[in-house]
Design an enzyme around this catalytic site. Structure first.
Site, PDB file in Angstrom:
ATOM      1  N   GLY A 356       0.861  -1.208  -0.025  1.00 42.37           N
ATOM      2  CA  GLY A 356       0.056  -0.102  -0.109  1.00 42.37           C
ATOM      3  C   GLY A 356       0.800   1.288   0.012  1.00 42.37           C
ATOM      4  N   PRO A 357       0.295   2.530  -0.045  1.00 43.95           N
ATOM      5  CA  PRO A 357       0.880   3.771  -0.167  1.00 43.95           C
ATOM      6  C   PRO A 357       1.478   4.117   1.117  1.00 43.95           C
ATOM      7  CG  PRO A 357      -1.205   3.926  -1.002  1.00 43.95           C
ATOM      8  CD  PRO A 357      -1.336   2.712  -0.340  1.00 43.95           C
ATOM      9  N   GLY A 359       2.435   5.675   4.621  1.00 44.56           N
ATOM     10  CA  GLY A 359       1.508   6.393   5.726  1.00 44.56           C
ATOM     11  C   GLY A 359       0.200   5.594   6.088  1.00 44.56           C
ATOM     12  N   THR A 360      -0.029   4.276   5.468  1.00 45.41           N
ATOM     13  CA  THR A 360      -1.190   3.571   5.442  1.00 45.41           C
ATOM     14  C   THR A 360      -1.233   2.689   7.010  1.00 45.41           C
ATOM     15  OG1 THR A 360      -0.551   2.152   3.961  1.00 45.41           O
ATOM     16  CG2 THR A 360      -2.147   3.937   3.491  1.00 45.41           C
ATOM     17  N   GLY A 361       0.127   2.871   7.538  1.00 43.50           N
ATOM     18  CA  GLY A 361      -0.123   1.738   8.752  1.00 43.50           C
ATOM     19  C   GLY A 361       0.584   0.576   8.802  1.00 43.50           C
ATOM     20  N   THR A 363       3.615  -0.761   8.878  1.00 43.69           N
ATOM     21  CA  THR A 363       4.474  -1.181   9.898  1.00 43.69           C
ATOM     22  C   THR A 363       3.865  -1.428  11.262  1.00 43.69           C
ATOM     23  OG1 THR A 363       6.230   0.180   8.651  1.00 43.69           O
ATOM     24  CG2 THR A 363       6.873  -0.606  10.904  1.00 43.69           C
ATOM     25  N   SER A 679      -4.395   3.951 -18.364  1.00 42.45           N
ATOM     26  CA  SER A 679      -5.857   3.901 -17.975  1.00 42.45           C
ATOM     27  C   SER A 679      -6.317   5.131 -18.206  1.00 42.45           C
ATOM     28  CB  SER A 679      -5.855   3.917 -16.436  1.00 42.45           C
ATOM     29  OG  SER A 679      -5.261   4.821 -15.748  1.00 42.45           O
ATOM     30  N   LYS A 722      -9.099   5.481  -7.325  1.00 46.14           N
ATOM     31  CA  LYS A 722      -9.913   6.368  -8.108  1.00 46.14           C
ATOM     32  C   LYS A 722     -11.321   6.588  -8.093  1.00 46.14           C
ATOM     33  CE  LYS A 722      -6.868   4.532 -12.080  1.00 46.14           C
ATOM     34  NZ  LYS A 722      -6.609   3.858 -13.235  1.00 46.14           N
TER      35      LYS A 722
END
EC number: 3.4.21.53
Length: 778
Positions: A356-357, A359-361, A363, A679, A722
């Protein structure tokens, strides 16, 4: 001594004793000492010099000095820097201190001189000659053992055939302590002086011989090219001379640790062999240290030691829900693992990769899982690792060899079944030292890692009970064989509602505690929190959101500390005072339908975004322009789009000569941001057809999908981000490739609510929805 009294200026010396007949110098800076020297110079140049017993004593009195000193004649005075005076004197005769006469200006001494009759002792010529020869022989031995000082001393003693002069000159120039020189000064007869000097020479010669022997032993052991080991070897030789040797105690400690070690007999046997080898090479600094380090590593590894997992499903679920909002897939997978472990009492540990990107938690999820399972937690950052030895360890061929990061992590955890986080597994690279991602294939294969071989340990280590959790931002940079070893769980972007819950339940309380604020001292309204999320941050995760909340907390803490208020309440219209002007504005839908402008959807590393694609058609020579920092794939999609339009031009009443007499210009703002990917294919094709046919496109429609030359619509990725971007922008209808229907089914209803999702298979479906207001079932 007789009673011949004499009053003389006096100077008390520190650490220096002068013998009669010797010319020497001393430095003084004290006011009284300088006045005493000046007083002597104004008289007969004679001064009384006596030494204090302890060099550290300040303001010495008569009790602090020796009873015997010397009367010296001042030869010269030299003024030095910092008000220091150097006095050059020749010691004439010794005298006994009667008492000091002290005044504010200078120090005088009443001294007792020896009578002439008592000064000399008559010795038989043969006795005097024997003493002289004995001293000369001993002096030669001393000079031989200490050539640096002996050369000058021998030169001064050469030609001295008179015992008294020999004793005086040699004693005055020997590098001995002032206490020994004082003892020589106090001797009354030549015989006593001879005995004292002989004792000193014998002692000093013996000391120098012992020192030389030690140095010779060291030189025999040390190679000429290994000068850096000289000091170490000297210490070793000295310890051996004193009977102190640490090797025996080290071996004993190793053997005691081996008895307590929980390991298979094959491992213990290997360690026993290494201890036996250590006994033989302990005296070799290089090889001994390598073997010692290897034994310590083997003894520290938890071969059969493991911790008990907490298999309580309710407890694990409670901890995961307390620590994280959302992330249902991750929580579900962990609970499934616990259920299997509870039923089978063992079960293979899964190898999970959270993608995932930033900062999405990802770790922090691993930390929470470790807490839920009561496992030891070890984090290994793989970002930038490009040496295979970082994974497999270094071979024990040099002093700096060490185990790989995995074995070091197991050693750090102290158990064989920790939770090991392989952070940033997609950031590994390779160079001439090997490919670490290939080395990871064995680690992350549940069929092979039960006998993982580290080059340093050189024995199979069981990694099958380690719970591996890897994190990555982009799976496309992970080699396919390595990706196949892991179970992928997508940790996608957070919705605004999810961010709201995370901020209120986790981030705000964490920042309050960090900045010393209580719950009552700072409150932020929901409207203000929504504004912080939408107007001050634009990201997939919540890192910047946490930073902004920290900024509010710091400013609030300052207001409270300065006494301006006891509590701070932040409303939406006050945010500018805490965070400044809004940084981000949502690109909302246009008010009316326009020709040649179509809304596309894009995936970025920080979440989803909308792209407004603009197309202009102008009279020209058939040129085709693309601007807005487009990548190669995006340019090719535009070329495919125009080729499709030209192939179906008759259906839309486009004249054949249109494309040779008009220029087409496609622009995608923002111009400074690089863009790439397939896309946007159907979006660019729709915008071009709208500009060519002069038919407007619905402003409330957005689309994503790859186009082929025949007009088919192919599937794309990043659909959740998106759709989220479309919803934020106020889009009501979204065209999605029909092959992505399964992906849409997995997206939460919270995101899909209010969106009409239309599944399209070919460009005709897209054009019906975007330009004619028709749609298909969804």
């Amino acid at each position: 001594m007789g009673e011949i009294l004499k009053e003389l200026p006096a100077v008390i010396l520190r650490g220096s004793v002068l013998l009669p007949g010797v010319v020497s110098h001393f430095d003084i800076s004290a006011r009284k000492s300088i006045h005493a020297v000046e007083e002597a110079m104004n008289g007969d140049n004679c001064i009384f010099l006596v030494t204090q017993k302890d060099m550290q004593t300040e303001h010495a009195t008569q009790d602090d000095v020796y009873a015997i000193g010397v009367i010296a004649e001042i030869k010269q005075i030299v003024k030095m820097q910092n008000h220091v005076v150097r006095v050059i004197v020749e010691a004439k005769e010794k005298a006994e201190l009667a008492y000091f006469i002290d005044n504010d200006e200078l120090l005088k001494a009443q001294v007792v001189l020896a009578e002439e009759s008592e000064e000399k002792e008559v010795l038989a010529p043969e006795v005097e000659e024997a003493m002289l020869r004995a001293l000369q022989e001993e002096l030669l031995k001393y000079c031989a053992s200490n050539p640096k000082i002996g050369k000058e001393l021998k030169k001064q003693a050469d030609g001295l055939n008179e015992l008294h002069s020999f004793i005086r000159i040699v004693a005055g120039n020997l590098p001995i302590s002032f206490e020994k020189r004082q003892k020589l000064l106090e001797t009354e007869s030549v015989t006593e002086q001879y005995e004292a000097l002989m004792q000193i020479l014998l002692y000093e010669t013996n000391i120098m011989q012992i020192k030389n022997e030690l140095q010779e032993k060291v030189k025999e052991r040390v190679d000429k090219n290994q000068k850096e080991y000289i000091l170490r070897e000297e210490m070793k030789v000295i310890r051996e001379e004193l009977g102190e040797d640490n090797t025996t105690s080290d071996i004993k400690q190793f053997e005691e640790a081996l008895e307590k070690l929980e390991a298979d007999e094959s491992v213990k046997e290997r360690i026993r062999k290494e201890i036996a080898r250590f006994k033989n090479v302990a005296n070799s600094p290089s090889e001994g240290s390598v073997v010692r380090g290897y034994i310590e590593t083997l003894l520290d590894l938890p071969w059969n030691k493991k911790s008990e997992d907490n298999t309580d499903l309710k407890n694990a679920e409670q901890i995961l829900n307390d620590d994280h909002y959302g992330l249902e897939k991750v929580k579900e997978r962990v609970l499934e693992f616990l259920a299997v472990r509870g039923l089978t009492k063992s079960g293979e540990s899964p190898i999970i990769c959270l993608v995932g990107p930033p900062g999405t938690g990802k770790t922090s999820i691993a930390r929470s899982v470790a807490r839920a399972l009561d496992k030891k937690y070890v984090r290994i950052c793989l970002g930038g690792v490009k040496d295979e030895a970082e994974i497999r360890g270094h071979r024990r061929t040099y002093v700096g060899a060490m185990p790989g990061r995995l074995i070091q992590g197991i050693r750090q955890a102290g158990v064989k079944n920790p939770l090991m986080l392989l952070d940033e597994i997609d950031k590994m690279s390779s160079d001439y030292k090997g490919d670490p991602s290939s080395a990871m294939l064995e680690v992350l294969d549940s069929e092979q890692n039960s006998k993982f071989i580290d080059h340093y340990v050189d024995m199979p280590v069981d990694l099958s009970e380690v719970l591996f959790i890897a994190t990555a931002n982009d799976v496309h940079t992970i080699p396919r064989p390595l990706l196949d070893r892991m179970e992928l769980i997508e940790v996608s972007s957070y919705t605004e509602n999810e961010k709201m819950h995370i901020a209120k339940e986790h981030l705000l309380e964490k920042q309050k505690e960090k900045n010393g604020l209580s719950t009552e001292q700072l409150t932020i309204t929901d409207e203000a929190m929504h504004q912080v999320i939408s107007g001050y941050t634009r990201e997939a995760g919540v890192r910047n959101l946490e930073r902004k909340l920290g900024e509010i907390c710091r400013k609030a803490a300052r207001e409270i500390y300065e006494g301006n208020c006891t509590a701070v309440h932040v409303e939406k219209d006050q945010l500018e005072n805490y965070l400044g002007k809004e940084r981000f504005h949502v690109d909302r839908i246009n008010d009316q339908d326009e020709i040649g402008i179509v809304r596309g959807l894009a995936w970025t590393s920080v979440g989803g975004d909308t792209l407004q694609i603009e197309v202009n058609v102008m009279p020209g020579k058939g040129e085709f322009k693309l601007t807005g920092q487009l990548g190669d794939v995006m340019k090719e999609s535009a070329q495919a789009g125009i080729s499709y339009i030209r192939s179906v031009g008759e259906q839309y009443d486009i004249p054949e000569e249109f494309f040779t007499k008009h220029d087409i210009h496609i622009h995608i703002p923002e111009g400074a941001v690089p863009k790439d990917g397939p896309s946007a294919g159907i979006t660019m094709a729709t915008a071009m057809l709208s500009a060519i046919t002069k038919k407007p496109v619905r402003a409330d429609v957005a689309m994503t999908g790859e186009i082929t030359l025949r007009g088919r619509v192919l599937p794309i990725g990043g659909l959740k981000e998106k759709l989220l971007a479309a919803k934020v922008a106020g889009i009501r209808t979204v065209c999605v490739p029909a092959q992505n229907e399964a992906d849409v089914a997995e997206i939460s209803e919270e995101i899909k609510e209010g969106l009409q999702i239309c599944y399209v298979k070919k460009m005709e479906d897209v054009l019906k929805i975007a330009m004619n207001g028709e749609n298909n079932d969804h």
